[in-house]
Motif scaffolding. Structure first.
Motif, PDB file in Angstrom:
ATOM      1  N   HIS A   1      -2.738  -4.645  19.146  1.00 56.13           N
ATOM      2  CA  HIS A   1      -3.073  -5.092  20.697  1.00 56.13           C
ATOM      3  C   HIS A   1      -2.860  -6.778  20.561  1.00 56.13           C
ATOM      4  O   HIS A   1      -2.322  -7.203  21.774  1.00 56.13           O
ATOM      5  CB  HIS A   1      -4.414  -4.863  20.822  1.00 56.13           C
ATOM      6  CG  HIS A   1      -4.652  -3.526  21.035  1.00 56.13           C
ATOM      7  ND1 HIS A   1      -5.976  -2.690  20.962  1.00 56.13           N
ATOM      8  CD2 HIS A   1      -3.891  -2.492  21.306  1.00 56.13           C
ATOM      9  CE1 HIS A   1      -5.804  -1.518  20.957  1.00 56.13           C
ATOM     10  NE2 HIS A   1      -4.446  -1.275  21.449  1.00 56.13           N
TER      11      HIS A   1
ATOM     12  N   ARG B   1      -6.333   2.892  11.224  1.00 59.88           N
ATOM     13  CA  ARG B   1      -7.554   1.939  11.115  1.00 59.88           C
ATOM     14  C   ARG B   1      -7.697   1.154  12.327  1.00 59.88           C
ATOM     15  O   ARG B   1      -6.850   0.581  12.945  1.00 59.88           O
ATOM     16  CB  ARG B   1      -7.183   1.290   9.922  1.00 59.88           C
ATOM     17  CG  ARG B   1      -7.183   1.964   8.543  1.00 59.88           C
ATOM     18  CD  ARG B   1      -6.641   0.957   7.525  1.00 59.88           C
ATOM     19  NE  ARG B   1      -6.339   1.752   6.349  1.00 59.88           N
ATOM     20  CZ  ARG B   1      -5.431   1.430   5.248  1.00 59.88           C
ATOM     21  NH1 ARG B   1      -4.900   0.096   5.189  1.00 59.88           N
ATOM     22  NH2 ARG B   1      -5.445   2.022   4.338  1.00 59.88           N
ATOM     23  N   PRO B   2      -9.254   1.071  12.665  1.00 60.34           N
ATOM     24  CA  PRO B   2      -9.460   0.092  13.447  1.00 60.34           C
ATOM     25  C   PRO B   2      -8.663  -1.402  13.607  1.00 60.34           C
ATOM     26  O   PRO B   2      -8.402  -1.887  14.594  1.00 60.34           O
ATOM     27  CB  PRO B   2     -10.901   0.068  13.852  1.00 60.34           C
ATOM     28  CG  PRO B   2     -11.538   0.942  12.879  1.00 60.34           C
ATOM     29  CD  PRO B   2     -10.323   1.546  11.865  1.00 60.34           C
ATOM     30  N   GLU B   3      -8.753  -1.763  12.469  1.00 57.45           N
ATOM     31  CA  GLU B   3      -8.243  -3.005  12.090  1.00 57.45           C
ATOM     32  C   GLU B   3      -6.574  -3.204  12.182  1.00 57.45           C
ATOM     33  O   GLU B   3      -6.310  -4.182  13.110  1.00 57.45           O
ATOM     34  CB  GLU B   3      -8.093  -3.439  10.568  1.00 57.45           C
ATOM     35  CG  GLU B   3      -9.731  -3.723  10.198  1.00 57.45           C
ATOM     36  CD  GLU B   3     -10.308  -2.249   9.496  1.00 57.45           C
ATOM     37  OE1 GLU B   3      -9.525  -1.216   9.809  1.00 57.45           O
ATOM     38  OE2 GLU B   3     -11.516  -2.319   8.966  1.00 57.45           O
ATOM     39  N   LEU B   4      -6.063  -2.118  12.091  1.00 53.94           N
ATOM     40  CA  LEU B   4      -4.603  -2.189  12.698  1.00 53.94           C
ATOM     41  C   LEU B   4      -4.447  -1.994  13.936  1.00 53.94           C
ATOM     42  O   LEU B   4      -3.466  -2.871  14.723  1.00 53.94           O
ATOM     43  CB  LEU B   4      -3.892  -1.150  11.883  1.00 53.94           C
ATOM     44  CG  LEU B   4      -2.415  -0.980  11.988  1.00 53.94           C
ATOM     45  CD1 LEU B   4      -1.504  -0.745  10.689  1.00 53.94           C
ATOM     46  CD2 LEU B   4      -1.905   0.073  13.316  1.00 53.94           C
TER      47      LEU B   4
ATOM     48  N   ALA C   1      -6.102  -3.373  16.459  1.00 51.89           N
ATOM     49  CA  ALA C   1      -6.526  -4.227  16.863  1.00 51.89           C
ATOM     50  C   ALA C   1      -5.557  -5.333  16.650  1.00 51.89           C
ATOM     51  O   ALA C   1      -5.026  -6.280  17.626  1.00 51.89           O
ATOM     52  CB  ALA C   1      -7.882  -4.798  16.243  1.00 51.89           C
ATOM     53  N   ASN C   2      -4.793  -5.067  15.494  1.00 55.66           N
ATOM     54  CA  ASN C   2      -3.644  -6.102  15.196  1.00 55.66           C
ATOM     55  C   ASN C   2      -2.536  -6.064  16.353  1.00 55.66           C
ATOM     56  O   ASN C   2      -1.839  -6.582  16.644  1.00 55.66           O
ATOM     57  CB  ASN C   2      -3.100  -5.959  13.937  1.00 55.66           C
ATOM     58  CG  ASN C   2      -2.550  -7.050  13.317  1.00 55.66           C
ATOM     59  OD1 ASN C   2      -2.990  -8.216  13.211  1.00 55.66           O
ATOM     60  ND2 ASN C   2      -1.135  -7.114  13.198  1.00 55.66           N
TER      61      ASN C   2
ATOM     62  N   LEU D   1       1.989  -4.784  11.792  1.00 55.13           N
ATOM     63  CA  LEU D   1       1.069  -5.553  11.080  1.00 55.13           C
ATOM     64  C   LEU D   1       1.341  -7.257  11.064  1.00 55.13           C
ATOM     65  O   LEU D   1       0.895  -7.716  10.112  1.00 55.13           O
ATOM     66  CB  LEU D   1       1.172  -5.115   9.814  1.00 55.13           C
ATOM     67  CG  LEU D   1       0.270  -4.059   9.264  1.00 55.13           C
ATOM     68  CD1 LEU D   1       0.670  -3.505   7.969  1.00 55.13           C
ATOM     69  CD2 LEU D   1      -1.097  -3.877   9.608  1.00 55.13           C
TER      70      LEU D   1
ATOM     71  N   LYS E   1      -0.160   8.560   4.170  1.00 55.12           N
ATOM     72  CA  LYS E   1      -0.683   7.123   4.148  1.00 55.12           C
ATOM     73  C   LYS E   1      -0.240   6.378   5.449  1.00 55.12           C
ATOM     74  O   LYS E   1      -1.230   5.918   5.962  1.00 55.12           O
ATOM     75  CB  LYS E   1      -0.156   6.742   2.676  1.00 55.12           C
ATOM     76  CG  LYS E   1      -0.400   5.063   2.680  1.00 55.12           C
ATOM     77  CD  LYS E   1      -1.972   4.603   2.696  1.00 55.12           C
ATOM     78  CE  LYS E   1      -2.720   5.048   1.449  1.00 55.12           C
ATOM     79  NZ  LYS E   1      -3.891   4.493   1.509  1.00 55.12           N
TER      80      LYS E   1
ATOM     81  N   GLU F   1      -2.469   7.363   7.936  1.00 54.66           N
ATOM     82  CA  GLU F   1      -4.109   6.924   7.769  1.00 54.66           C
ATOM     83  C   GLU F   1      -4.140   5.347   8.096  1.00 54.66           C
ATOM     84  O   GLU F   1      -5.088   4.864   8.816  1.00 54.66           O
ATOM     85  CB  GLU F   1      -4.331   7.129   6.225  1.00 54.66           C
ATOM     86  CG  GLU F   1      -5.811   6.649   5.877  1.00 54.66           C
ATOM     87  CD  GLU F   1      -6.048   5.479   5.352  1.00 54.66           C
ATOM     88  OE1 GLU F   1      -6.729   4.581   5.725  1.00 54.66           O
ATOM     89  OE2 GLU F   1      -5.254   5.154   4.284  1.00 54.66           O
ATOM     90  N   MET F   2      -2.897   4.741   7.849  1.00 51.53           N
ATOM     91  CA  MET F   2      -3.102   3.392   7.943  1.00 51.53           C
ATOM     92  C   MET F   2      -3.077   2.995   9.525  1.00 51.53           C
ATOM     93  O   MET F   2      -3.632   2.009   9.793  1.00 51.53           O
ATOM     94  CB  MET F   2      -2.052   2.428   7.255  1.00 51.53           C
ATOM     95  CG  MET F   2      -2.149   2.504   5.840  1.00 51.53           C
ATOM     96  SD  MET F   2      -0.445   1.843   4.989  1.00 51.53           S
ATOM     97  CE  MET F   2      -0.209   0.158   5.512  1.00 51.53           C
TER      98      MET F   2
ATOM     99  N   GLU G   1       0.980  -1.237  -0.071  1.00 53.56           N
ATOM    100  CA  GLU G   1       0.018  -0.138  -0.059  1.00 53.56           C
ATOM    101  C   GLU G   1       0.837   1.354  -0.052  1.00 53.56           C
ATOM    102  O   GLU G   1       0.590   2.206  -0.526  1.00 53.56           O
ATOM    103  CB  GLU G   1      -0.821   0.095   1.231  1.00 53.56           C
ATOM    104  CG  GLU G   1      -2.024   0.944   1.041  1.00 53.56           C
ATOM    105  CD  GLU G   1      -3.162   0.813   2.155  1.00 53.56           C
ATOM    106  OE1 GLU G   1      -2.956  -0.106   3.009  1.00 53.56           O
ATOM    107  OE2 GLU G   1      -3.964   1.738   2.199  1.00 53.56           O
TER     108      GLU G   1
END
Lengths: 517, 426
Positions: free
Chosen positions: B323, B315-318, B320-321, B395, B308, B311-312, B74
């Motif tokens: 954690h 992200r809630p997904e990041l 969470a990762n 990540l 960028k 922004e990444m 990305e």
């Protein structure tokens, strides 16, 4: 001001697709959740599953309304029934089954350790969105899988709302973060990319044939199911009144949106008129040949099936076709030809029911086979009869994998009014391009690692009762430490645990003394 | 033959020879001396590939430079897209890329006013120290013993004598150092009322990530307020979600006057750094904004990559990762310590920033080597070689975390043997 502002739909920079990138991160999140779920005990899983089922059940009506409003398909009252059946209903049904604990078979000297699939990608159809969200999520959780829900784009809002509510409930009940996730902005290319991703362990695809085929093509293990087109045979031994009532109720249930709904009645000629009379009593409108032609033209255009009629009620469809049928629950269109070229005997997903007369069981079977030649292979059929020979002959000959007897096909073949697995996802088997022939149940989401002992009688089976594979005493650490110590000590060779432990202690003390020096 | 088009090497040995001849003889020989014959060739995700083709999982990350892994697609696509339109830009003029990134950075840190860009961490520290001096009209700078803030004129003077004496770059009259976690020493250093700035890493990285004691950072900040000193948080290694929040100071509830970010800000593909300042410290930007200039500082390509990256990271997904990775290694390392407690004696952890303590003054050098032999690259702390810097990326996947732990476990017997040899030799 004379800013040379660029007026264009395209941004000036070519930037990466954030929707895919976020979806990709969701897969990573799901893998974490799957890892944690796979070592979660039964009591905790049951608590999570119950919490999720309760959360869905509590708002069954709200989601039913939201689904009808977003998709325009179906009947709120009937969606409430489905949402309830697919939340608490399905959980209660499997409550006594254990998909978590090891299964010990003393006779065969085998222990089976449940091994969840891992990350399940669940494709949600537009026709039964919320019920399928509930159903697939619960089946995945019962078997300790993480689930990523991919709604059909036309049902994405209600699916996302429901999924978030289920995820909240799951998390509060102790589920790991990201056990339930939803793709909020689904597109066909995105879903295809997700399906082909190696981080997905299993695709459970419900939807049109193209979606199902794409799932199988993806290279990821998939459970896909094909379309239905159910014939319903009515012979001269059945209770006609009951048969008529059941057929009309089933055909009008959620405006025929379940893929198990009746497509075409095949009535023995001797009872056909009486059956039609009874169906009229049950609020079926029997169409004139002109009305039948109007419906044929409305439902099947030169471009194919008119999806606008899916899940609409009989009144709306009649008006759209250019006639009125006030108070009718279904529209019955008599047809002479039961062959695929008669479009009205194809799958219709709306309360329009084709009706044909057959001379007896043999012609009934060939008619059923003929209409299913176009679509519906491996799916469902129904028969109203009290003659076991007719039932057996029909079931053996038609290419359906489930035949509902003396029950409406919508809820009968889908297992809610029979003892089949109640399911929103109907396996169409090899004939229907699917790897499963059953109604989808939790059993499809879990495999087993098998501990298999030597058959010989002098090899004793172990005592596994009470052992939890994820909470074993720490024997392992001593066993693994041993070779390391032997490396330091210049060779092991000790063969009893006690000697090993003593040796380990001495060496550790020695080592620590040296290191501290 | 390694043919890179522009240049070619017959083999790895030729590369070593030329590195010794033309580049840096000591550094080249040092690694060979400690058994790490790494020349990074291909790189992808969290993996590095030696010229021999050997795969290594990267837990060094150059202090978080490769927070997202190597060449994250990305980020690469973002940079490629930017190259079709932008170049480094012209630092003299306002620019869309710099304005947008400044706004993003300020958005992550309420209370801050301006972002001032550099090309690397040292430059951003330089800007931070100068800004504090402007704001206070004082010269003195206090830093932490074994702290690390870079190698340029002012920044190197805050650091360890290993990096100053050689170049006669120490300035003991203006740069004072105090021990970490010693609040009394800190007060003695600040009490004269003549200190422009206290600069400290939120968790000192090169010192092996000793964790600030409960309340220590807040107490330092309070002392700064009491004595009119600016508090500068060096977030080069603790920023960008590595401690579980965007900035490390946020996890401790300390609000600095300036914070510095670099390394991972450029995603490992385009160097950029920033000093983010509050209104007081940014005062000079309203008086003479060209008093500090930098041609490559805040290059527009870097701004777009950094935009960028931020922004990444939000992200809630990041999040969470991060954690999940944090919890995995908290549990995993506790387990490892239980099994290898004879040599592995402590874990320092905040988020995905970990320091692993080994029971020997040079312990981490041996462990680094043993891990290297087992396909994992993690570096020891330069200023405390008991401690291995163990820095998982934000990540990292569940599968790779498990692989790391399995490889770590497998490497422990070798680490034990190396430590044993080391002790015998001593």
């Amino acid at each position: 001001m004379a800013d040379a502002a660029k007026v264009t739909d395209q941004p000036l920079l070519d930037v990466p697709d954030v929707v895919w990138q976020r979806a990709s991160m969701k897969l990573d999140g799901a893998r974490w959740a799957a890892g944690k779920l796979a070592v979660t005990g039964r009591a905790e899983i049951t608590g999570i599953v119950d919490a999720v089922a309760d959360a869905g059940h509590a708002r069954a009506r709200h989601y039913a309304e939201a689904a009808v409003s977003e998709t325009g398909y179906g009947v709120v009252e009937h969606k409430v029934i489905k949402n309830e059946a697919c939340s608490r209903g399905v959980v209660d049904l499997y409550r006594d089954e254990d998909f978590v604990a090891p299964r010990i078979d003393d006779a065969r000297k085998i222990v089976e350790l449940p091994r969840p699939a891992g990350v399940v990608l669940a494709l949600i159809p537009v026709t039964n969105p919320v019920a399928t969200v509930f159903f697939k999520t619960l089946l995945a959780l019962m078997t300790r899988n993480a689930v990523i829900l991919c709604p059909h784009p036309a049902a994405r809002k209600v699916c996302a709302e429901a999924a978030h509510a289920l995820a909240d409930a799951a998390h509060k009940a102790g589920a790991p973060e990201n056990a339930i996730q939803v793709i909020e902005e689904p597109t066909i290319p995105l879903i295809e990319k997700l399906m082909a991703d190696s981080r997905v362990d299993l695709i459970v695809a419900t939807g049109g044939p193209s979606v199902v085929r794409a799932a199988y093509r993806s290279g990821t293990p998939a459970l896909g199911v094909g379309p239905g087109n159910a014939p319903v045979l009515v012979d001269d031994t059945c209770d006609l009144k009951a048969a008529a009532r059941r057929i009309v109720a089933s055909k009008s249930f959620d405006n025929s949106i379940l893929c198990t709904n009746e497509s075409t009645v095949l009535a023995f000629a001797g009872i056909a008129d009486r059956l039609l009379d009874e169906m009229k009593v049950a609020k079926a409108h029997i169409c004139t040949p002109e009305q039948t032609q109007k419906l044929r033209d409305l439902l099947f255009t030169d471009d194919g099936f008119n999806t606008a009629v899916i899940g609409k009620d009989a009144d709306w469809i009649a008006r759209e076709a250019g006639f009125s049928a006030p108070g009718a629950k279904i529209l019955v269109t008599p047809v002479d030809l039961v062959q695929p070229e008669e479009r009205l005997v194809r799958e219709k997903l709306c309360p329009v029911l084709a009706f044909a007369r057959v001379t007896g069981i043999d012609q009934g079977i060939s008619a059923a086979r003929s209409m299913m030649r176009h679509t519906g292979k491996g799916h469902s059929a129904a028969i109203h009869s009290s003659d076991e020979r007719n039932i057996m002959a029909f079931s053996a000959a038609v290419p359906a994998l489930r035949v509902a007897v003396n029950a409406g096909c919508s809820l009968g073949a889908s297992g809610f009014e029979t003892h089949l697995g109640p399911s929103m996802t109907i396996g169409t088997g090899f004939a229907g391009g699917s790897s499963i022939g059953d109604n989808l149940t939790p059993h499809h989401f879990v495999q087993f690692a098998r501990i298999a002992y030597n058959k010989e009688a002098d090899v004793a089976f172990g005592a596994f009762e009470g052992l939890d594979p994820h909470d074993l005493p720490r024997l392992a650490s001593i066993a693994t430490a041993q070779p390391q110590l032997s490396l330091l000590a210049g060779g092991g060779g000790a063969d009893s645990d006690a000697v090993r432990r003593e040796l380990r202690k001495i060496i550790l003390e020695e080592l620590n003394a040296v290191l501290a020096a | 033959m390694f043919d890179y088009g522009l240049f070619r090497f017959a083999d790895k040995q030729e590369l070593f020879d030329k590195s010794i001849r033309f580049w840096n003889p000591d550094k080249t020989k040092f690694w060979q001396g400690v058994g790490v014959d790494l020349v990074i060739d291909r790189r992808e995700g969290y993996c590095l590939y030696d010229m021999s083709g050997r795969r290594l999982i990267d837990l060094h990350l150059n202090g978080g430079t490769y927070n997202f892994g190597h060449r994250h697609p990305e980020l690469v696509d973002t940079l490629k897209g930017a190259l079709d339109y932008f170049d480094m830009g012209n630092h003299w003029f306002p620019s869309v890329a710099r304005a947008a990134l400044s706004e993003e950075l300020i958005g992550t840190a309420p209370g801050m006013k301006y972002a001032i860009f550099g090309a690397g961490g040292a430059e951003a520290v330089e800007i931070a120290l100068k800004s504090a001096r402007y704001a206070t009209q004082r010269r003195k700078i206090v830093s932490i013993i074994k702290g690390y803030h870079g190698h340029s004129g002012l920044s190197v003077a805050t650091g360890d004598e290993r990096f100053t004496k050689l170049f006669l770059a120490d300035r003991p009259d203006e740069f004072v150092q105090v021990p970490f976690n010693d609040i009394d020493a800190m007060e003695r250093a600040l009490a004269g009322g003549d200190v422009a700035a206290l600069i400290m890493e939120t968790i000192p990285a090169t010192y092996g990530f000793p964790m600030p004691q409960e309340g220590y950072l807040n107490a330092c900040k309070a002392l700064c307020e009491k004595y009119g000193t600016m508090y500068i948080a060096d977030e080069v290694q603790t920023g960008l979600m590595r401690t579980g929040e965007m900035w490390g100071w946020q996890t401790y509830g300390v609000e600095p006057d300036i914070f510095v970010t670099a390394k991972g800000l450029g995603g490992g593909i385009y160097p950029i750094s920033a000093a983010v300042v509050n209104e007081k410290c940014g005062g000079w930007l309203e008086v003479d904004g060209a008093a500090h200039i930098s041609t490559s500082g805040g290059a527009e390509l870097g701004c777009i990559v950094a935009h960028k990256a931020l922004e990444m990271l939000r992200r809630p997904e990041l999040v969470a990762n991060v954690h999940a990775v944090t919890r995995f290694f908290a549990d995993g390392m506790a387990d490892m310590m239980q099994r290898h407690g004879d040599i592995f004696v402590g874990v320092r952890q905040k988020g995905v920033v970990l320091g692993l303590e080994f029971d020997h003054p040079e312990g981490a050098v041996s462990v680094s080597r043993a891990l290297y032999e087992h396909g994992v690259w993690a570096i020891f702390s330069s200023l405390d070689k008991r401690v291995l810097q163990f820095k998982p990326g934000v990540l990292l996947s569940a599968d790779m975390c498990q692989e790391i732990l399995d490889r770590f476990d497998a490497a422990m017997p070798r680490a034990r043997a190396l430590l044993h040899e080391l002790s015998k030799a001593a």
